[in-house]
Scaffold this active site. Structure first.
Site, PDB file in Angstrom:
ATOM      1  N   CYS A  30       0.825  -1.216   0.000  1.00  0.00           N
ATOM      2  CA  CYS A  30       0.000   0.000   0.000  1.00  0.00           C
ATOM      3  C   CYS A  30       0.861   1.269   0.000  1.00  0.00           C
ATOM      4  O   CYS A  30       1.549   1.554   0.985  1.00  0.00           O
ATOM      5  CB  CYS A  30      -0.912  -0.060   1.230  1.00  0.00           C
ATOM      6  SG  CYS A  30      -1.777   1.470   1.618  1.00  0.00           S
ATOM      7  N   CYS A  33       0.051   3.772   2.731  1.00  0.00           N
ATOM      8  CA  CYS A  33       0.514   3.228   4.021  1.00  0.00           C
ATOM      9  C   CYS A  33       1.992   3.536   4.223  1.00  0.00           C
ATOM     10  O   CYS A  33       2.416   3.901   5.320  1.00  0.00           O
ATOM     11  CB  CYS A  33       0.304   1.712   4.078  1.00  0.00           C
ATOM     12  SG  CYS A  33      -1.414   1.190   3.960  1.00  0.00           S
TER      13      CYS A  33
END
Length: 117
Positions: A30, A33
């Site tokens: 991600c 993230c």
């Protein structure tokens, strides 16, 4: 304080105690993230009285399902065993600090009273 890896085995023990636990639901693949991770780490270094936990949603699918995580990163704030904040998205540092300030300022007696109502 360094972040703590949260798993199905240790989540409840840490989250159900007194104090504040901030949880970052994330995954290795991600992009947002990865951008949020340094912000979360810096905040962990500033607030040694708060537990900063990370849940790898790929490794801990059970926890992701349990909390209905549909988008990552998702930040969850738990205070004195109660979830008081949960929001998806990579927060800027100033917003994360504001969330921490708001969670610290909660009247937990009022929160519990409202939760029962």
């Amino acid at each position: 304080m360094a972040t703590v890896t949260l798993t199905a085995e240790n989540f409840d023990e840490l989250a159900q105690g007194d104090g504040i636990v901030l949880v970052d639901f994330w995954a290795e693949w991600c992009g947002p993230c990865k951008r949020f991770a340094p912000v979360f780490e810096r905040s962990a270094d500033k607030h040694e009285d708060i537990v900063f936990g990370k849940v790898d949603t790929d490794a801990e699918a059970e926890l992701s399902e349990r909390f209905g995580i549909r988008s990552i990163p998702t930040l969850m704030a738990i205070r004195d065993g109660m979830i008081v904040f949960a929001e998806p998205g990579a927060l800027p540092e100033s917003v994360l600090e504001n969330v921490i300030e708001q969670v610290r300022g909660l009247d937990m007696e009022d929160v519990r009273r409202r939760a029962k109502a």
